[in-house]
Design an enzyme around this catalytic site. Sequence first.
Site, PDB file in Angstrom:
ATOM      1  N   ASN A  45       0.865  -1.177   0.000  1.00 56.46           N
ATOM      2  CA  ASN A  45       0.000   0.000   0.000  1.00 56.46           C
ATOM      3  C   ASN A  45       0.905   1.232   0.000  1.00 56.46           C
ATOM      4  O   ASN A  45       1.517   1.554   1.011  1.00 56.46           O
ATOM      5  CB  ASN A  45      -0.886  -0.036   1.259  1.00 56.46           C
ATOM      6  CG  ASN A  45      -1.711   1.220   1.418  1.00 56.46           C
ATOM      7  OD1 ASN A  45      -1.814   2.029   0.495  1.00 56.46           O
ATOM      8  ND2 ASN A  45      -2.305   1.390   2.597  1.00 56.46           N
ATOM      9  N   TRP A  46       0.971   1.888  -1.144  1.00 56.36           N
ATOM     10  CA  TRP A  46       1.897   3.034  -1.275  1.00 56.36           C
ATOM     11  C   TRP A  46       1.341   4.302  -0.634  1.00 56.36           C
ATOM     12  O   TRP A  46       2.046   5.308  -0.547  1.00 56.36           O
ATOM     13  CB  TRP A  46       2.209   3.298  -2.755  1.00 56.36           C
ATOM     14  CG  TRP A  46       2.941   2.189  -3.437  1.00 56.36           C
ATOM     15  CD1 TRP A  46       3.442   1.039  -2.853  1.00 56.36           C
ATOM     16  CD2 TRP A  46       3.284   2.099  -4.827  1.00 56.36           C
ATOM     17  NE1 TRP A  46       4.066   0.262  -3.802  1.00 56.36           N
ATOM     18  CE2 TRP A  46       3.983   0.881  -5.016  1.00 56.36           C
ATOM     19  CE3 TRP A  46       3.059   2.931  -5.929  1.00 56.36           C
ATOM     20  CZ2 TRP A  46       4.455   0.483  -6.278  1.00 56.36           C
ATOM     21  CZ3 TRP A  46       3.536   2.526  -7.175  1.00 56.36           C
ATOM     22  CH2 TRP A  46       4.223   1.321  -7.341  1.00 56.36           C
ATOM     23  N   LYS A  47       0.073   4.290  -0.219  1.00 54.09           N
ATOM     24  CA  LYS A  47      -0.544   5.477   0.386  1.00 54.09           C
ATOM     25  C   LYS A  47      -0.322   6.686  -0.527  1.00 54.09           C
ATOM     26  O   LYS A  47      -0.371   6.540  -1.738  1.00 54.09           O
ATOM     27  CB  LYS A  47       0.003   5.682   1.812  1.00 54.09           C
ATOM     28  CG  LYS A  47      -0.129   4.399   2.635  1.00 54.09           C
ATOM     29  CD  LYS A  47       0.088   4.584   4.095  1.00 54.09           C
ATOM     30  CE  LYS A  47      -0.100   3.238   4.803  1.00 54.09           C
ATOM     31  NZ  LYS A  47      -0.069   3.343   6.237  1.00 54.09           N
TER      32      LYS A  47
ATOM     33  N   HIS B  19      -9.587   1.182   4.704  1.00 50.81           N
ATOM     34  CA  HIS B  19      -8.302   1.351   5.395  1.00 50.81           C
ATOM     35  C   HIS B  19      -8.498   2.263   6.603  1.00 50.81           C
ATOM     36  O   HIS B  19      -9.290   3.209   6.559  1.00 50.81           O
ATOM     37  CB  HIS B  19      -7.256   1.940   4.440  1.00 50.81           C
ATOM     38  CG  HIS B  19      -5.890   1.903   5.041  1.00 50.81           C
ATOM     39  ND1 HIS B  19      -5.448   2.870   5.919  1.00 50.81           N
ATOM     40  CD2 HIS B  19      -4.898   0.988   4.945  1.00 50.81           C
ATOM     41  CE1 HIS B  19      -4.228   2.546   6.320  1.00 50.81           C
ATOM     42  NE2 HIS B  19      -3.864   1.421   5.744  1.00 50.81           N
TER      43      HIS B  19
ATOM     44  N   GLU C 206      -6.853   4.618   7.765  1.00 53.99           N
ATOM     45  CA  GLU C 206      -6.655   6.060   7.520  1.00 53.99           C
ATOM     46  C   GLU C 206      -7.907   6.669   6.882  1.00 53.99           C
ATOM     47  O   GLU C 206      -8.240   7.833   7.120  1.00 53.99           O
ATOM     48  CB  GLU C 206      -5.402   6.279   6.655  1.00 53.99           C
ATOM     49  CG  GLU C 206      -4.142   6.069   7.492  1.00 53.99           C
ATOM     50  CD  GLU C 206      -2.933   5.547   6.732  1.00 53.99           C
ATOM     51  OE1 GLU C 206      -2.928   5.582   5.492  1.00 53.99           O
ATOM     52  OE2 GLU C 206      -1.999   5.077   7.412  1.00 53.99           O
TER      53      GLU C 206
ATOM     54  N   GLU D  50      -5.489  -5.111  10.478  1.00 55.69           N
ATOM     55  CA  GLU D  50      -4.454  -4.102  10.717  1.00 55.69           C
ATOM     56  C   GLU D  50      -4.752  -3.385  12.024  1.00 55.69           C
ATOM     57  O   GLU D  50      -5.546  -2.427  12.043  1.00 55.69           O
ATOM     58  CB  GLU D  50      -4.427  -3.076   9.583  1.00 55.69           C
ATOM     59  CG  GLU D  50      -4.145  -3.675   8.227  1.00 55.69           C
ATOM     60  CD  GLU D  50      -3.582  -2.630   7.266  1.00 55.69           C
ATOM     61  OE1 GLU D  50      -2.432  -2.793   6.843  1.00 55.69           O
ATOM     62  OE2 GLU D  50      -4.268  -1.640   6.985  1.00 55.69           O
TER      63      GLU D  50
ATOM     64  N   GLY E 106       2.264   2.234  10.815  1.00 47.90           N
ATOM     65  CA  GLY E 106       3.199   3.345  10.662  1.00 47.90           C
ATOM     66  C   GLY E 106       3.887   3.743  11.962  1.00 47.90           C
ATOM     67  O   GLY E 106       4.538   4.767  12.035  1.00 47.90           O
TER      68      GLY E 106
ATOM     69  N   SER F  94       3.226  -2.126  10.264  1.00 50.48           N
ATOM     70  CA  SER F  94       4.680  -2.163  10.455  1.00 50.48           C
ATOM     71  C   SER F  94       5.311  -3.506  10.095  1.00 50.48           C
ATOM     72  O   SER F  94       6.232  -3.965  10.785  1.00 50.48           O
ATOM     73  CB  SER F  94       5.045  -1.747  11.887  1.00 50.48           C
ATOM     74  OG  SER F  94       4.626  -0.406  12.131  1.00 50.48           O
TER      75      SER F  94
ATOM     76  N   GLY G  22       2.755  -1.249   4.265  1.00 53.64           N
ATOM     77  CA  GLY G  22       2.788   0.172   3.928  1.00 53.64           C
ATOM     78  C   GLY G  22       4.212   0.632   3.676  1.00 53.64           C
ATOM     79  O   GLY G  22       4.778   0.407   2.605  1.00 53.64           O
ATOM     80  N   GLY G  23       4.827   1.256   4.681  1.00 54.29           N
ATOM     81  CA  GLY G  23       6.144   1.869   4.555  1.00 54.29           C
ATOM     82  C   GLY G  23       7.180   0.999   3.843  1.00 54.29           C
ATOM     83  O   GLY G  23       7.879   1.469   2.935  1.00 54.29           O
TER      84      GLY G  23
END
Length: 235
Positions: free
Chosen positions: A6-8, A92, A94, A158, A164, A194, A215-216
Site C-alpha cells: 500500500n503506497w498510500k 483502510h 486512515e 491491521e 506506521g 509495520s 505500507g512503509g
Amino acid sequence: MLIAGNWKMFKGAHEARQFATTIRHLPERMAGVDVVVCPPWTSLEATIAGLGKSAVRVYAQNVHWELEGPFTGEASAPMLLELGVTGALVGHSERRQYFGETDETVRLRAESALEAGLAVIACVGETADERQAGEMQQVLERQVSVLPRHERLVIAYEPVWAIGTGLTATPDLAQEAHSFVRSLHDAPVLYGGSVKPENAAGLLAQPDVDGALVGGASLDALDFEAICQAAAQAA
Ligand code: PGA
C-alpha cells in the site's frame, strides 16, 4: 500467500513507473506468492505501464459504490477496470480515521466493487484505546460482519496502533486476532501494521496469516522483495 504493498500518498507517476520496472520480475522468483501494489490514483496508469506483462497486480486504494455521478474526489469500479486495475482496498484505517469512512460505506464499496469484477482487500482492526478497553473482539465483529462473502474478498487485519508506528503485533497476538476473524468469516486474512523484512517471517509463519498488507516497507524495492521472499518461504 498474498503480499500487497500500500503506497498510500507516495510515488507520483514518474517514480511509480520506474519502481514498477524494478519490481516487475518479482513474481517469477516467488513461487506461491501473489504480489499486489496499490498506488495513488494518479500513478495507477504509470504503474500498469511500467509493469508491462508482469504478474504483479495493481489495486486502487479505494473505490466508490456508484458507477458514476456527482461524487467529487471519488472513482468507480468501471473506471478502474478500464485502466487495467484489478482490485481495490476498502476501509483502510486512515480512511476511517481521517475521511469519515464507516462500516456502512465500507460495505457499499466492497459489495459494488466485487459485483463489478474487482478483487477487494477490506481492512479491519482495533485502535489502541479499543484494545485497552478490552473491546477488540467487539470491534472486529462489527467491522467484519458487514463484509460480503465472496471468493474475491480478502480481509486485512491491521491493528491501528501498529500502522506506521514501528509497533508490530507479535506473531502470537496476530495469530490470536486472525483466528478470531477466521471464526467470523471464511476469507483469507492478511496481517498489516509495520510489517518489515525483519518481522515478516515470524508473522507469515502463523497458521491463520495468509499474507501481508505492507505500507512503509513496500516503498523500498529491496525491503518489499525481502518480504515477498519471506512469504515464499512460508507458502
Ligand atoms: P505500515 O502500513 O506498514 O506503514 O505500518 C500498513 C498499512 O497501513 O496498510
